[in-house]
Design a protein around this motif. Structure first.
Motif, PDB file in Angstrom:
ATOM      1  N   GLY A  10      37.331  18.896  25.038  1.00  0.00           N
ATOM      2  CA  GLY A  10      36.875  17.558  25.385  1.00  0.00           C
ATOM      3  C   GLY A  10      35.842  16.996  24.437  1.00  0.00           C
ATOM      4  O   GLY A  10      35.422  15.848  24.596  1.00  0.00           O
ATOM      5  N   TRP A  11      35.429  17.781  23.441  1.00  0.00           N
ATOM      6  CA  TRP A  11      34.396  17.332  22.502  1.00  0.00           C
ATOM      7  C   TRP A  11      35.001  16.463  21.397  1.00  0.00           C
ATOM      8  O   TRP A  11      35.944  16.885  20.723  1.00  0.00           O
ATOM      9  CB  TRP A  11      33.695  18.525  21.864  1.00  0.00           C
ATOM     10  CG  TRP A  11      32.831  19.276  22.816  1.00  0.00           C
ATOM     11  CD1 TRP A  11      33.165  20.399  23.509  1.00  0.00           C
ATOM     12  CD2 TRP A  11      31.493  18.952  23.205  1.00  0.00           C
ATOM     13  NE1 TRP A  11      32.124  20.803  24.299  1.00  0.00           N
ATOM     14  CE2 TRP A  11      31.077  19.940  24.144  1.00  0.00           C
ATOM     15  CE3 TRP A  11      30.610  17.927  22.848  1.00  0.00           C
ATOM     16  CZ2 TRP A  11      29.810  19.915  24.721  1.00  0.00           C
ATOM     17  CZ3 TRP A  11      29.349  17.916  23.425  1.00  0.00           C
ATOM     18  CH2 TRP A  11      28.960  18.896  24.354  1.00  0.00           C
ATOM     19  N   THR A  37      31.225  17.187  12.151  1.00  0.00           N
ATOM     20  CA  THR A  37      30.808  15.850  12.553  1.00  0.00           C
ATOM     21  C   THR A  37      31.421  15.521  13.906  1.00  0.00           C
ATOM     22  O   THR A  37      32.491  16.025  14.265  1.00  0.00           O
ATOM     23  CB  THR A  37      31.206  14.798  11.495  1.00  0.00           C
ATOM     24  OG1 THR A  37      30.641  13.525  11.859  1.00  0.00           O
ATOM     25  CG2 THR A  37      32.713  14.654  11.378  1.00  0.00           C
ATOM     26  N   GLY A  38      30.730  14.684  14.658  1.00  0.00           N
ATOM     27  CA  GLY A  38      31.216  14.269  15.967  1.00  0.00           C
ATOM     28  C   GLY A  38      30.598  12.950  16.355  1.00  0.00           C
ATOM     29  O   GLY A  38      29.557  12.544  15.827  1.00  0.00           O
ATOM     30  N   SER A  39      31.239  12.241  17.273  1.00  0.00           N
ATOM     31  CA  SER A  39      30.733  10.936  17.695  1.00  0.00           C
ATOM     32  C   SER A  39      30.895  10.767  19.194  1.00  0.00           C
ATOM     33  O   SER A  39      31.786  11.362  19.812  1.00  0.00           O
ATOM     34  CB  SER A  39      31.472   9.809  16.966  1.00  0.00           C
ATOM     35  OG  SER A  39      32.828   9.752  17.396  1.00  0.00           O
ATOM     36  N   VAL A  40      30.027   9.948  19.766  1.00  0.00           N
ATOM     37  CA  VAL A  40      30.074   9.627  21.189  1.00  0.00           C
ATOM     38  C   VAL A  40      30.027   8.118  21.348  1.00  0.00           C
ATOM     39  O   VAL A  40      29.118   7.464  20.815  1.00  0.00           O
ATOM     40  CB  VAL A  40      28.885  10.254  21.947  1.00  0.00           C
ATOM     41  CG1 VAL A  40      28.887   9.811  23.411  1.00  0.00           C
ATOM     42  CG2 VAL A  40      28.942  11.772  21.870  1.00  0.00           C
ATOM     43  N   PRO A  41      30.991   7.502  22.061  1.00  0.00           N
ATOM     44  CA  PRO A  41      30.932   6.060  22.305  1.00  0.00           C
ATOM     45  C   PRO A  41      29.679   5.713  23.102  1.00  0.00           C
ATOM     46  O   PRO A  41      29.261   6.468  23.976  1.00  0.00           O
ATOM     47  CB  PRO A  41      32.205   5.789  23.127  1.00  0.00           C
ATOM     48  CG  PRO A  41      33.075   6.977  22.904  1.00  0.00           C
ATOM     49  CD  PRO A  41      32.170   8.131  22.671  1.00  0.00           C
ATOM     50  N   ALA A  55      26.709   8.406  27.406  1.00  0.00           N
ATOM     51  CA  ALA A  55      27.356   9.388  28.269  1.00  0.00           C
ATOM     52  C   ALA A  55      28.427  10.154  27.513  1.00  0.00           C
ATOM     53  O   ALA A  55      29.281   9.562  26.856  1.00  0.00           O
ATOM     54  CB  ALA A  55      27.980   8.689  29.479  1.00  0.00           C
ATOM     55  N   LEU A  56      28.373  11.472  27.613  1.00  0.00           N
ATOM     56  CA  LEU A  56      29.397  12.311  27.010  1.00  0.00           C
ATOM     57  C   LEU A  56      30.657  12.310  27.877  1.00  0.00           C
ATOM     58  O   LEU A  56      30.577  12.160  29.096  1.00  0.00           O
ATOM     59  CB  LEU A  56      28.903  13.754  26.896  1.00  0.00           C
ATOM     60  CG  LEU A  56      27.990  14.132  25.738  1.00  0.00           C
ATOM     61  CD1 LEU A  56      27.456  15.537  25.963  1.00  0.00           C
ATOM     62  CD2 LEU A  56      28.733  14.070  24.412  1.00  0.00           C
ATOM     63  N   PRO A  57      31.825  12.483  27.264  1.00  0.00           N
ATOM     64  CA  PRO A  57      33.024  12.685  28.071  1.00  0.00           C
ATOM     65  C   PRO A  57      32.965  14.042  28.756  1.00  0.00           C
ATOM     66  O   PRO A  57      32.061  14.847  28.485  1.00  0.00           O
ATOM     67  CB  PRO A  57      34.153  12.636  27.033  1.00  0.00           C
ATOM     68  CG  PRO A  57      33.500  13.045  25.755  1.00  0.00           C
ATOM     69  CD  PRO A  57      32.098  12.509  25.826  1.00  0.00           C
ATOM     70  N   ASP A  58      33.888  14.316  29.661  1.00  0.00           N
ATOM     71  CA  ASP A  58      33.934  15.623  30.306  1.00  0.00           C
ATOM     72  C   ASP A  58      34.206  16.691  29.249  1.00  0.00           C
ATOM     73  O   ASP A  58      35.195  16.618  28.522  1.00  0.00           O
ATOM     74  CB  ASP A  58      35.028  15.655  31.375  1.00  0.00           C
ATOM     75  CG  ASP A  58      34.696  14.756  32.562  1.00  0.00           C
ATOM     76  OD1 ASP A  58      33.489  14.525  32.794  1.00  0.00           O
ATOM     77  OD2 ASP A  58      35.625  14.295  33.243  1.00  0.00           O
ATOM     78  N   THR A  59      33.331  17.672  29.174  1.00  0.00           N
ATOM     79  CA  THR A  59      33.456  18.692  28.136  1.00  0.00           C
ATOM     80  C   THR A  59      33.305  20.092  28.718  1.00  0.00           C
ATOM     81  O   THR A  59      32.799  20.264  29.825  1.00  0.00           O
ATOM     82  CB  THR A  59      32.382  18.498  27.045  1.00  0.00           C
ATOM     83  OG1 THR A  59      31.080  18.513  27.660  1.00  0.00           O
ATOM     84  CG2 THR A  59      32.587  17.174  26.315  1.00  0.00           C
ATOM     85  N   LYS A  60      33.744  21.064  27.941  1.00  0.00           N
ATOM     86  CA  LYS A  60      33.608  22.466  28.299  1.00  0.00           C
ATOM     87  C   LYS A  60      32.822  23.191  27.211  1.00  0.00           C
ATOM     88  O   LYS A  60      32.768  22.750  26.070  1.00  0.00           O
ATOM     89  CB  LYS A  60      34.992  23.115  28.453  1.00  0.00           C
ATOM     90  CG  LYS A  60      35.871  22.490  29.522  1.00  0.00           C
ATOM     91  CD  LYS A  60      37.228  23.164  29.547  1.00  0.00           C
ATOM     92  CE  LYS A  60      38.143  22.527  30.591  1.00  0.00           C
ATOM     93  NZ  LYS A  60      39.503  23.152  30.587  1.00  0.00           N
ATOM     94  N   VAL A  79      45.614  22.193  15.043  1.00  0.00           N
ATOM     95  CA  VAL A  79      45.995  21.948  16.430  1.00  0.00           C
ATOM     96  C   VAL A  79      45.771  20.470  16.746  1.00  0.00           C
ATOM     97  O   VAL A  79      44.748  19.893  16.362  1.00  0.00           O
ATOM     98  CB  VAL A  79      45.158  22.827  17.382  1.00  0.00           C
ATOM     99  CG1 VAL A  79      45.401  22.447  18.832  1.00  0.00           C
ATOM    100  CG2 VAL A  79      45.456  24.296  17.158  1.00  0.00           C
ATOM    101  N   ALA A  80      46.722  19.852  17.414  1.00  0.00           N
ATOM    102  CA  ALA A  80      46.567  18.443  17.800  1.00  0.00           C
ATOM    103  C   ALA A  80      45.618  18.345  18.989  1.00  0.00           C
ATOM    104  O   ALA A  80      45.701  19.133  19.929  1.00  0.00           O
ATOM    105  CB  ALA A  80      47.924  17.846  18.154  1.00  0.00           C
ATOM    106  N   ASP A  81      44.715  17.382  18.932  1.00  0.00           N
ATOM    107  CA  ASP A  81      43.741  17.203  20.008  1.00  0.00           C
ATOM    108  C   ASP A  81      43.441  15.721  20.156  1.00  0.00           C
ATOM    109  O   ASP A  81      43.027  15.062  19.200  1.00  0.00           O
ATOM    110  CB  ASP A  81      42.458  17.971  19.702  1.00  0.00           C
ATOM    111  CG  ASP A  81      41.446  17.892  20.828  1.00  0.00           C
ATOM    112  OD1 ASP A  81      41.582  18.666  21.797  1.00  0.00           O
ATOM    113  OD2 ASP A  81      40.533  17.047  20.749  1.00  0.00           O
ATOM    114  N   SER A  82      43.633  15.190  21.361  1.00  0.00           N
ATOM    115  CA  SER A  82      43.463  13.751  21.585  1.00  0.00           C
ATOM    116  C   SER A  82      42.015  13.307  21.478  1.00  0.00           C
ATOM    117  O   SER A  82      41.738  12.110  21.346  1.00  0.00           O
ATOM    118  CB  SER A  82      44.006  13.372  22.967  1.00  0.00           C
ATOM    119  OG  SER A  82      43.307  14.070  23.996  1.00  0.00           O
ATOM    120  N   GLY A  83      41.082  14.255  21.516  1.00  0.00           N
ATOM    121  CA  GLY A  83      39.677  13.886  21.401  1.00  0.00           C
ATOM    122  C   GLY A  83      39.129  13.956  19.993  1.00  0.00           C
ATOM    123  O   GLY A  83      37.995  13.537  19.743  1.00  0.00           O
TER     124      GLY A  83
END
Length: 327
Positions: free
Chosen positions: A111-112, A127-131, A179-184, A217-221
């Motif tokens: 979910g990240w 790198t990562g981003s959060v709306p 707010a972060l999306p649901d993550t593990k 690996v394909a990942d929608s996030g």
């Protein structure tokens, strides 16, 4: 007769004192390092996790703009730079690593909305981003650049870098009120780009091309997705990339590229081709670029780009890329 006893006691006292000095010195170094790291980085990094990720025994820190630099004060073998961008700064996202033809990025998953570099060398990138608002311009983007020692396996290094990335992203988003999306929790990162898939066998990021390829690996996030089509001999001639959210702007504002690259909704120029799609987080950009200067963009490469873009866009909940409905 008592002199030897006195001498023995004296020597023992000196040895105990010496051990105390060493112990106190080590404790003080650790205390000082911890204060400097906390002052510089706040909660962006964790000392123990950074030490494991870099393969060092000590880590201190200093402030760098809205981010920080964590480093081994005993040597130059381990360091970690954390940068945080938002708003207008996103037009100048430092994507030097992404421009590197040799770099391949893997999704963190869980979910990240983040990616880490696939290689196991001394240098690593994430790198990562959060709306954080109504448009991609409001997003918070965190990037990590690490220089590591030679300890650990490639899998260990990827996992450690991913954990550093998620911690920094969570902390930066919290400070900005995003707010972060649901993550593990992240334990490891799936490997990628390490084995050539035969034509029609790709199930990840290269699935839409139908070609022999190297993929992740394909990942929608994932905010960035990549695919590397392969030559019959296994050679790598092109790299296809999808940029989502704030990352879609970066290639168009890259000072090392021509100002005419990626202008407009779709096109081709100088061996490169691109297209775009409308997505929930704004416009996405899809590009295909040669890995060698002698690789011109042809109709076949543009067709491959369309297949990749259509598959990635659907995975990310976007509309059809420009030109995807043309034969």
């Amino acid at each position: 007769m008592k002199k030897p006893v006195i001498a023995t006691v004296a020597v023992s006292a000196v040895l105990v004192a010496g051990v105390g000095v060493v112990y106190v010195t080590g404790t003080y170094d650790g205390w000082r390092d911890g204060r400097q790291l906390k002052s510089a980085c706040g909660g962006l990094v964790d000392a123990a996790e950074t030490q494991r990720a870099l393969g060092v025994h000590r880590v201190s820190g200093k402030r760098l703009g809205d981010g920080c630099r964590a480093f081994d004060p005993d040597s130059d073998k381990g360091s970690l730079e954390v940068s945080v961008h938002r708003g207008r700064e996103l037009d100048e996202l430092p994507l030097d690593e992404i421009r590197d033809p040799a770099l391949q990025l893997l999704p963190v998953r869980g979910g990240w909305p983040a990616v880490v570099s696939a290689g196991g060398g001394a240098k690593a990138y994430a790198t990562g981003s959060v709306p954080c608002g109504k448009s991609a311009d409001d997003a918070v983007v965190v990037s990590l650049r690490a220089v590591r020692s030679s300890t650990g396996t490639d899998a260990d290094r990827r996992g450690a870098l991913a954990r550093l990335m998620t911690r920094a992203l969570k902390n930066a988003a919290g400070k900005q009120g995003c707010a972060l999306p649901d993550t593990k929790d992240v334990k490891d990162v799936a490997p990628g780009f390490d084995g050539m898939k035969a034509p029609g066998e790709a199930t990840g990021t290269c699935r839409g091309t139908g070609l022999r390829s190297y993929e992740a690996v394909a990942d929608s996030g994932a905010p960035i997705e990549q695919c590397v089509p392969a030559e019959p001999d296994g050679g790598r001639e092109f790299k296809i990339t999808a940029y989502y959210g704030p990352y879609a702007k970066a290639p168009r504002h890259d000072p090392h590229r021509s100002p005419y690259d990626y202008v407009g909704a779709s096109g081709n120029r100088g061996g490169k081709a691109w297209t775009t799609a409308s997505c929930p987080a704004g416009e996405a950009l899809y590009t295909i670029e040669p890995l060698t200067p002698s690789s011109p963009s042809t109709d076949l490469e543009r067709h491959i780009l369309q297949g990749f873009a259509a598959d990635s866009a659907q995975r990310h909940g976007c509309g059809k890329p420009i030109g995807a409905d043309k034969p």
